[in-house]
Every structure is written in structure tokens, then in C-alpha cells.
Design a protein around this motif. Sequence first.
Motif, mmCIF file in Angstrom:
data_model
loop_
_atom_site.group_PDB
_atom_site.id
_atom_site.type_symbol
_atom_site.label_atom_id
_atom_site.label_comp_id
_atom_site.label_asym_id
_atom_site.label_seq_id
_atom_site.Cartn_x
_atom_site.Cartn_y
_atom_site.Cartn_z
ATOM 1 N N GLY A 21 0.761 -1.243 0.000
ATOM 2 C CA GLY A 21 0.000 0.000 0.000
ATOM 3 C C GLY A 21 0.786 1.284 0.000
ATOM 4 O O GLY A 21 0.206 2.363 0.175
ATOM 5 N N GLY A 22 2.094 1.210 -0.166
ATOM 6 C CA GLY A 22 2.900 2.415 -0.180
ATOM 7 C C GLY A 22 3.184 2.946 1.216
ATOM 8 O O GLY A 22 2.838 2.323 2.225
ATOM 9 N N ALA A 23 3.795 4.117 1.267
ATOM 10 C CA ALA A 23 4.219 4.705 2.541
ATOM 11 C C ALA A 23 3.050 4.939 3.488
ATOM 12 O O ALA A 23 3.186 4.768 4.702
ATOM 13 N N ASP A 24 1.901 5.315 2.953
ATOM 14 C CA ASP A 24 0.747 5.588 3.813
ATOM 15 C C ASP A 24 0.276 4.344 4.565
ATOM 16 O O ASP A 24 -0.338 4.453 5.629
ATOM 17 N N ALA A 25 0.552 3.174 4.033
ATOM 18 C CA ALA A 25 0.132 1.929 4.684
ATOM 19 C C ALA A 25 1.023 1.563 5.866
ATOM 20 O O ALA A 25 0.661 0.719 6.679
ATOM 21 N N ALA A 51 12.065 7.664 10.327
ATOM 22 C CA ALA A 51 13.314 6.892 10.409
ATOM 23 C C ALA A 51 13.101 5.476 9.867
ATOM 24 O O ALA A 51 13.975 4.935 9.181
ATOM 25 N N LEU A 52 11.950 4.898 10.173
ATOM 26 C CA LEU A 52 11.631 3.570 9.646
ATOM 27 C C LEU A 52 11.498 3.616 8.128
ATOM 28 O O LEU A 52 12.060 2.772 7.412
ATOM 29 N N LEU A 53 10.796 4.619 7.609
ATOM 30 C CA LEU A 53 10.648 4.755 6.161
ATOM 31 C C LEU A 53 11.996 5.016 5.486
ATOM 32 O O LEU A 53 12.266 4.504 4.402
ATOM 33 N N LEU A 56 13.792 1.774 5.161
ATOM 34 C CA LEU A 56 13.250 1.005 4.037
ATOM 35 C C LEU A 56 13.794 1.525 2.716
ATOM 36 O O LEU A 56 14.172 0.758 1.831
ATOM 37 N N SER A 57 13.831 2.847 2.583
ATOM 38 C CA SER A 57 14.338 3.461 1.369
ATOM 39 C C SER A 57 15.820 3.154 1.180
ATOM 40 O O SER A 57 16.258 2.774 0.092
ATOM 41 N N ASP A 58 16.602 3.308 2.254
ATOM 42 C CA ASP A 58 18.034 3.004 2.176
ATOM 43 C C ASP A 58 18.267 1.543 1.815
ATOM 44 O O ASP A 58 19.143 1.227 1.005
ATOM 45 N N ASP A 59 17.477 0.655 2.406
ATOM 46 C CA ASP A 59 17.603 -0.765 2.072
ATOM 47 C C ASP A 59 17.286 -1.007 0.598
ATOM 48 O O ASP A 59 17.911 -1.842 -0.052
ATOM 49 N N SER A 60 16.305 -0.260 0.072
ATOM 50 C CA SER A 60 15.954 -0.382 -1.349
ATOM 51 C C SER A 60 17.127 0.042 -2.226
ATOM 52 O O SER A 60 17.473 -0.638 -3.182
ATOM 53 N N PHE A 61 17.724 1.192 -1.899
ATOM 54 C CA PHE A 61 18.886 1.657 -2.658
ATOM 55 C C PHE A 61 20.001 0.614 -2.622
ATOM 56 O O PHE A 61 20.626 0.317 -3.644
ATOM 57 N N ALA A 103 11.655 5.725 -3.049
ATOM 58 C CA ALA A 103 13.101 5.870 -3.150
ATOM 59 C C ALA A 103 13.522 6.867 -4.224
ATOM 60 O O ALA A 103 14.468 7.628 -4.037
ATOM 61 N N PHE A 104 12.801 6.898 -5.347
ATOM 62 C CA PHE A 104 13.296 7.652 -6.497
ATOM 63 C C PHE A 104 12.381 8.761 -7.011
ATOM 64 O O PHE A 104 12.818 9.584 -7.812
#
Length: 194
Positions: A21-25, A51-53, A56-61, A103-104
Motif C-alpha cells: 500500500g505504499g508509505a501511507d500503509a 526513520a523507519l521509512l 526502508l528506502s536506504d535498504d531499497s537503494f 526511493a526515487f
Amino acid sequence: MTRLTTAEKILRAAHKLFERGGADAVTMRRVAEAVGITPMAIYRHFPTRDALLKRLSDDSFNAVAHEWEARRAGHPDVLTRLMALAEPYLDYALAHPHLFDHAFSVRRDDARRYPEDFRAGLSPTFNVALAAVIEGMAKGVLKQDDPHDVTMALWAQQHGLIALYRAGRFSYDEAQFRAFYKQSIGRLIDGLKA
């Protein structure tokens, strides 16, 4: 089998929610329910939702960079390598649209900014492509130019095509778009040849 730490369980649960559901979820309450802890317990590991988001973004990168590095290592020819680097970016965008957008594509205060952050080597994904461009220029395969600007032009081409495709601006099915994407990136790389 290794047991996951609470932080790892939190990240896995948040990742699943994000994928669906994206960041809002991703709320602390939903993550806590999925892990079986209280929402307040999350704050021992991640001080804020942002910080949690960000994690997640850093892990994606880092996941994309790892995939790019693996593909880079498998292609000794720099031109083939540059083409090969375009594929995992598209794969990631189509397989993980919410994470890709966060992320992008979404404006974030903690997002890296061009040129400062990229010239400082702070982007793990950009660094892999940059290394190939620098090598190509050093070997005389690519025209001499600012390698950071050239790498950004390659990334912008890829990202722009993906954004247009995901916005429904192509009548192509996925296979047709993949072929067009590859041709388009190939044309750009041909224009960069020495």
C-alpha cells in the motif's frame, strides 16, 4: 535457521505493508500488529516513522546497488555493462512500484541532491553506474565529459521512460516497453561513444 531480531521483524513487516500500500500503509500500529508487539516498542528500534521509512528506502537503494554491482561484475565490456545496468532499475520499478516511488520519485527532505551528494559518493546506485562511465572514458570508449553529468543523463533517461510508462503514456505492453526501453538506452549510449 537464525532467529530474526525485533528490528528485523519490524523491517520485514514494514516492507510488506509498504509493498502492498505504499508509505501511507506503514503505520506504527499496523507494523506492531504484524510483529506482535506494541506500537511503542517500535520506537526502541526506530525513533520515528520517518526513520523507519528512511531505513526502508536506504535498504531499497542498497538492494538495487547490489544487483547493479553483480551485473557490472559479469560484463567486462563497459558498453555492455552500461546496458546491463539499465535492466535491474526497470525490473525494480515494475516489481516494487511503491518502494521505487518512495526511493526515487517522491519528494523527501532526506533525499540525496544532485550534484553535491552524488559527487560526494553518497548514492550507492549512482556510484555503480558512475564507475562504469569513468572506466569507459578512461579507456577511450566514451567521449570525455563530466562523468557525473553523463551518469545523471543516463539515469534521467531511464527514470523518465519508466515514469512515463507507469503513468500510462505508452500503449505498449510490458514486453514491448522493455524492448523500447532497451533501444532507447542503447541510442543514448551510442551517442556517448568516443
